[in-house]
Design a protein around this motif. Sequence first.
Motif, PDB file in Angstrom:
ATOM      1  N   GLN A   1       7.871   6.014 -20.778  1.00  0.00           N
ATOM      2  CA  GLN A   1       6.436   5.900 -20.535  1.00  0.00           C
ATOM      3  C   GLN A   1       6.228   5.266 -19.154  1.00  0.00           C
ATOM      4  OE1 GLN A   1       4.000   6.973 -22.457  1.00  0.00           O
ATOM      5  NE2 GLN A   1       2.353   6.171 -21.175  1.00  0.00           N
ATOM      6  N   PRO A   2       5.552   5.961 -18.234  1.00  0.00           N
ATOM      7  CA  PRO A   2       5.386   5.373 -16.905  1.00  0.00           C
ATOM      8  C   PRO A   2       4.516   4.117 -16.952  1.00  0.00           C
ATOM      9  CG  PRO A   2       4.077   7.372 -17.108  1.00  0.00           C
ATOM     10  CD  PRO A   2       4.892   7.266 -18.361  1.00  0.00           C
ATOM     11  N   SER A   3       4.853   3.132 -16.130  1.00  0.00           N
ATOM     12  CA  SER A   3       4.047   1.913 -16.078  1.00  0.00           C
ATOM     13  C   SER A   3       2.753   2.195 -15.330  1.00  0.00           C
ATOM     14  CB  SER A   3       4.823   0.805 -15.378  1.00  0.00           C
ATOM     15  OG  SER A   3       4.968   1.124 -14.004  1.00  0.00           O
ATOM     16  N   ARG A   4       1.779   1.340 -15.551  1.00  0.00           N
ATOM     17  CA  ARG A   4       0.508   1.472 -14.846  1.00  0.00           C
ATOM     18  C   ARG A   4       0.725   1.340 -13.337  1.00  0.00           C
ATOM     19  NH1 ARG A   4      -5.281   0.934 -15.378  1.00  0.00           N
ATOM     20  NH2 ARG A   4      -5.845   1.783 -13.357  1.00  0.00           N
ATOM     21  N   ALA A   5       1.648   0.420 -12.976  1.00  0.00           N
ATOM     22  CA  ALA A   5       1.926   0.217 -11.553  1.00  0.00           C
ATOM     23  C   ALA A   5       2.509   1.488 -10.934  1.00  0.00           C
ATOM     24  CB  ALA A   5       2.887  -0.958 -11.374  1.00  0.00           C
ATOM     25  N   ALA A   6       3.436   2.128 -11.681  1.00  0.00           N
ATOM     26  CA  ALA A   6       4.039   3.359 -11.162  1.00  0.00           C
ATOM     27  C   ALA A   6       2.988   4.448 -11.030  1.00  0.00           C
ATOM     28  CB  ALA A   6       5.170   3.813 -12.082  1.00  0.00           C
ATOM     29  N   GLU A   7       2.090   4.534 -12.014  1.00  0.00           N
ATOM     30  CA  GLU A   7       1.018   5.547 -11.939  1.00  0.00           C
ATOM     31  C   GLU A   7       0.131   5.319 -10.724  1.00  0.00           C
ATOM     32  OE1 GLU A   7       0.329   6.948 -16.564  1.00  0.00           O
ATOM     33  OE2 GLU A   7      -1.022   5.476 -15.684  1.00  0.00           O
ATOM     34  N   ASP A   8      -0.182   4.044 -10.464  1.00  0.00           N
ATOM     35  CA  ASP A   8      -1.008   3.732  -9.295  1.00  0.00           C
ATOM     36  C   ASP A   8      -0.292   4.107  -8.003  1.00  0.00           C
ATOM     37  OD1 ASP A   8      -2.969   2.840 -10.935  1.00  0.00           O
ATOM     38  OD2 ASP A   8      -2.608   0.699 -10.611  1.00  0.00           O
ATOM     39  N   GLN A   9       1.018   3.794  -7.965  1.00  0.00           N
ATOM     40  CA  GLN A   9       1.791   4.141  -6.768  1.00  0.00           C
ATOM     41  C   GLN A   9       1.805   5.655  -6.563  1.00  0.00           C
ATOM     42  OE1 GLN A   9       5.616   2.348  -7.482  1.00  0.00           O
ATOM     43  NE2 GLN A   9       5.065   0.445  -6.439  1.00  0.00           N
ATOM     44  N   VAL A  10       1.997   6.396  -7.640  1.00  0.00           N
ATOM     45  CA  VAL A  10       2.028   7.863  -7.553  1.00  0.00           C
ATOM     46  C   VAL A  10       0.677   8.390  -7.065  1.00  0.00           C
ATOM     47  CG1 VAL A  10       2.102   9.973  -8.938  1.00  0.00           C
ATOM     48  CG2 VAL A  10       3.883   8.233  -9.206  1.00  0.00           C
TER      49      VAL A  10
ATOM     50  N   ARG B   1      12.412   5.113  -7.586  1.00  0.00           N
ATOM     51  CA  ARG B   1      11.559   3.944  -7.807  1.00  0.00           C
ATOM     52  C   ARG B   1      11.308   3.204  -6.493  1.00  0.00           C
ATOM     53  NH1 ARG B   1      12.558  -1.073  -7.828  1.00  0.00           N
ATOM     54  NH2 ARG B   1      14.807  -0.742  -7.623  1.00  0.00           N
ATOM     55  N   LEU B   2      12.387   3.017  -5.730  1.00  0.00           N
ATOM     56  CA  LEU B   2      12.281   2.285  -4.481  1.00  0.00           C
ATOM     57  C   LEU B   2      11.527   3.114  -3.425  1.00  0.00           C
ATOM     58  CD1 LEU B   2      13.208  -0.511  -3.854  1.00  0.00           C
ATOM     59  CD2 LEU B   2      15.402   0.398  -3.046  1.00  0.00           C
ATOM     60  N   ALA B   3      11.815   4.414  -3.367  1.00  0.00           N
ATOM     61  CA  ALA B   3      11.134   5.290  -2.405  1.00  0.00           C
ATOM     62  C   ALA B   3       9.629   5.293  -2.675  1.00  0.00           C
ATOM     63  CB  ALA B   3      11.691   6.708  -2.497  1.00  0.00           C
ATOM     64  N   LEU B   4       9.281   5.322  -3.943  1.00  0.00           N
ATOM     65  CA  LEU B   4       7.876   5.320  -4.345  1.00  0.00           C
ATOM     66  C   LEU B   4       7.201   4.020  -3.905  1.00  0.00           C
ATOM     67  CD1 LEU B   4       5.892   7.101  -5.899  1.00  0.00           C
ATOM     68  CD2 LEU B   4       6.687   6.012  -8.008  1.00  0.00           C
ATOM     69  N   ALA B   5       7.894   2.905  -4.120  1.00  0.00           N
ATOM     70  CA  ALA B   5       7.321   1.602  -3.769  1.00  0.00           C
ATOM     71  C   ALA B   5       7.126   1.485  -2.266  1.00  0.00           C
ATOM     72  CB  ALA B   5       8.231   0.478  -4.276  1.00  0.00           C
ATOM     73  N   ARG B   6       8.142   1.880  -1.482  1.00  0.00           N
ATOM     74  CA  ARG B   6       8.014   1.768  -0.023  1.00  0.00           C
ATOM     75  C   ARG B   6       6.929   2.707   0.498  1.00  0.00           C
ATOM     76  NH1 ARG B   6       8.902  -1.882  -0.964  1.00  0.00           N
ATOM     77  NH2 ARG B   6      10.828  -3.060  -1.229  1.00  0.00           N
ATOM     78  N   ALA B   7       6.798   3.897  -0.117  1.00  0.00           N
ATOM     79  CA  ALA B   7       5.777   4.844   0.332  1.00  0.00           C
ATOM     80  C   ALA B   7       4.379   4.329  -0.014  1.00  0.00           C
ATOM     81  CB  ALA B   7       6.020   6.218  -0.282  1.00  0.00           C
ATOM     82  N   ALA B   8       4.214   3.844  -1.247  1.00  0.00           N
ATOM     83  CA  ALA B   8       2.876   3.451  -1.716  1.00  0.00           C
ATOM     84  C   ALA B   8       2.425   2.135  -1.103  1.00  0.00           C
ATOM     85  CB  ALA B   8       2.859   3.354  -3.241  1.00  0.00           C
ATOM     86  N   ASN B   9       3.363   1.245  -0.773  1.00  0.00           N
ATOM     87  CA  ASN B   9       2.973  -0.073  -0.269  1.00  0.00           C
ATOM     88  C   ASN B   9       3.031  -0.157   1.253  1.00  0.00           C
ATOM     89  OD1 ASN B   9       2.673  -0.866  -2.940  1.00  0.00           O
ATOM     90  ND2 ASN B   9       4.807  -1.518  -3.082  1.00  0.00           N
ATOM     91  N   GLU B  10       4.186   0.181   1.823  1.00  0.00           N
ATOM     92  CA  GLU B  10       4.344  -0.019   3.271  1.00  0.00           C
ATOM     93  C   GLU B  10       3.919   1.228   4.064  1.00  0.00           C
ATOM     94  OE1 GLU B  10       6.747  -1.226   1.105  1.00  0.00           O
ATOM     95  OE2 GLU B  10       5.904  -3.230   1.362  1.00  0.00           O
ATOM     96  N   ALA B  11       4.464   2.402   3.704  1.00  0.00           N
ATOM     97  CA  ALA B  11       4.138   3.609   4.468  1.00  0.00           C
ATOM     98  C   ALA B  11       2.643   3.907   4.385  1.00  0.00           C
ATOM     99  CB  ALA B  11       4.949   4.801   3.953  1.00  0.00           C
ATOM    100  N   ALA B  12       2.013   3.544   3.271  1.00  0.00           N
ATOM    101  CA  ALA B  12       0.596   3.839   3.065  1.00  0.00           C
ATOM    102  C   ALA B  12      -0.302   3.097   4.041  1.00  0.00           C
ATOM    103  CB  ALA B  12       0.196   3.498   1.632  1.00  0.00           C
ATOM    104  N   THR B  13       0.230   2.057   4.705  1.00  0.00           N
ATOM    105  CA  THR B  13      -0.612   1.336   5.656  1.00  0.00           C
ATOM    106  C   THR B  13      -0.865   2.166   6.907  1.00  0.00           C
ATOM    107  OG1 THR B  13       1.327   0.301   6.672  1.00  0.00           O
ATOM    108  CG2 THR B  13       0.230  -0.924   4.895  1.00  0.00           C
TER     109      THR B  13
END
Lengths: 487, 104
Positions: free
Chosen positions: A322-331, A354-366
């Motif tokens: 089950q995807p986490s809410r945080a993962a859904e938001d990142q996606v 997981r890590l690629a998603l986090a770096r894309a959603a948090n850092e690359a998204a800036t």
Amino acid sequence: MSDVTTGSEWEVVVGLEVHVELRTATKLFCSCPNSFGDVPNTNVCPVCLGLPGSLPVLNSRAVEMAATVGLALNARVQPSRFHRKNYFYPDMPKDYQISQYDLPICAAGWLDLPDGHRVGVERAHLEEDTGKSTHLGGGGRLHGSDGSLVDYNRAGVPLVEVVSAPDIRSAEQARSYVAELRSILVATGVSDGRMEEGSLRVDANVSVRRRGGTLGTRCEIKNLNSLRSLGRAIEHDAARQVAVVESGRQVSQETRHWNEEGGHTVPLRSKEEAFDYRYFPEPDLVPVEPPGELLDRLASEMPPLPAERRRRLIDLASEGRQPSRAAEDQVATVVDLGLDDLVLGAASRGASTRLALARAANEAATDPSAARGLSVESFAKLVSMEDSGRLSATQAKAVLARMLGEGGSPEQIAASLGYEALDPSQLSAAVETVLATNGAEWQRFVDGDEKVAGFFVGQVMRVTGGKADGRAVRQVLAQRRLDSLAP
Amino acid sequence: MLQSMAERISVEQVAHVARLSRLRLTGEELERFASQMAAVLDHAADVASLDLEQVLPTSHPLPLVNVLRADQPGPTLSQQEVLAAAPEAVDGRFSVPSILAEAP
């Protein structure tokens, strides 16, 4: 978020009209450039100026784009024709706007919101945009005059107007609908989606009713230039209408203008005044009937839509759980910014999803536009360097920021920033140093208190100046404990 | 049988259409145009006396659909040419009186 109708006997009912400027090279009925921000009244010709004797000819690309919108919204793309909508504002020099009336090019579709709520799309029709009026206030900037200045560069630019059914029940849903529609329009390439430039303009039809009751009288709210304005205007006007009805009066059907600074709506013009547009068939244009072969081709060229792209990424990131809410938001963020190919590309090169998603959603998204320009190889390499412990999380973020700002390979940037990974002997030495001065904590760890590991990681980070990788430290600690327990 | 259009076009309707078209008509003109418009509509109503059961509605007199052009930019007028028709121009734009109580 606060909503006047939440938990009350009142329900807000919203239908949205979204005007979408199509990204064609030319206008809808003439070959003037379709371009934003040019010198006023330079993209104008006898056709869009409405000079006598000029004749409109329909832009084939605009038809294709309108049909694409219809297909993306699960609508019927059908034989259609044009009408003249007659009115006397100076924003159209012809004194009418060419639009579609009884036979729109797209009808009876729907849009599913990310939360699963389905909103009907009654129609999507082609029409020409109006010129841009700049209003001079009373006491005005120019010679104390009171009037308007009109630029006809926008007059005749192709629009698709997407009209939803009154299926929306909250400000939040209205924002979600426009955001999802915008993503679809950008994904299919028909719009740049820039609300701040007016590429996407929203009118909201808002009414209130007692839950389950009959529909109330609606007001049409204009001047909604952002998702934030849309949400605020709906909440404000719903509250106003509830107050009107509760005080025993009736809501009058009218067009209202959203005042962003004041946070309220004001009546614009009485709907009855402008109601009679005297639509009649445009005699200078023949019907447009998108042929089946065209629709087949457009369907085959349809890129994956945001809902499918989110699903693809969620499936990959959640690995069947089950995807986490945080993962859904990142996606959601990653798909909205068009960074999903970057994440999918990194994952296909063996980097941690997981890590690629986090770096894309948090850092690359800036810096989304720079991020879309990153090479998949470089991004995958960066993620792998962090995943393997070659870079700490803090270091990886700094390297990514440099990649976005100045470009370059992650290895080179890491080296230039002095992010040399500790070799195993340096790491072991650092761990020994820390253990030697923290004997009591070490004993607790050996006795099975896992929480102390975090303390040791912090201490090792301190003595190495942040170069150590936390997971590598934990591995060394675990090995050291095994060794100490061995007979 | 169809009611005569002449009985269905009122002076008030003509005045309404005139107002929408920004035409200022005298009372005598309103009367005259009401009867003339009724005559035009009566003429069109003759069609209704025909048996049109098998005839599809005509959306356009030409037997043509999909008259299209390529999305290729072409020449435009210069700003001077465009504004030559403007009663008044300011900053390269048409200067017009404000209308109704429009957006600020």
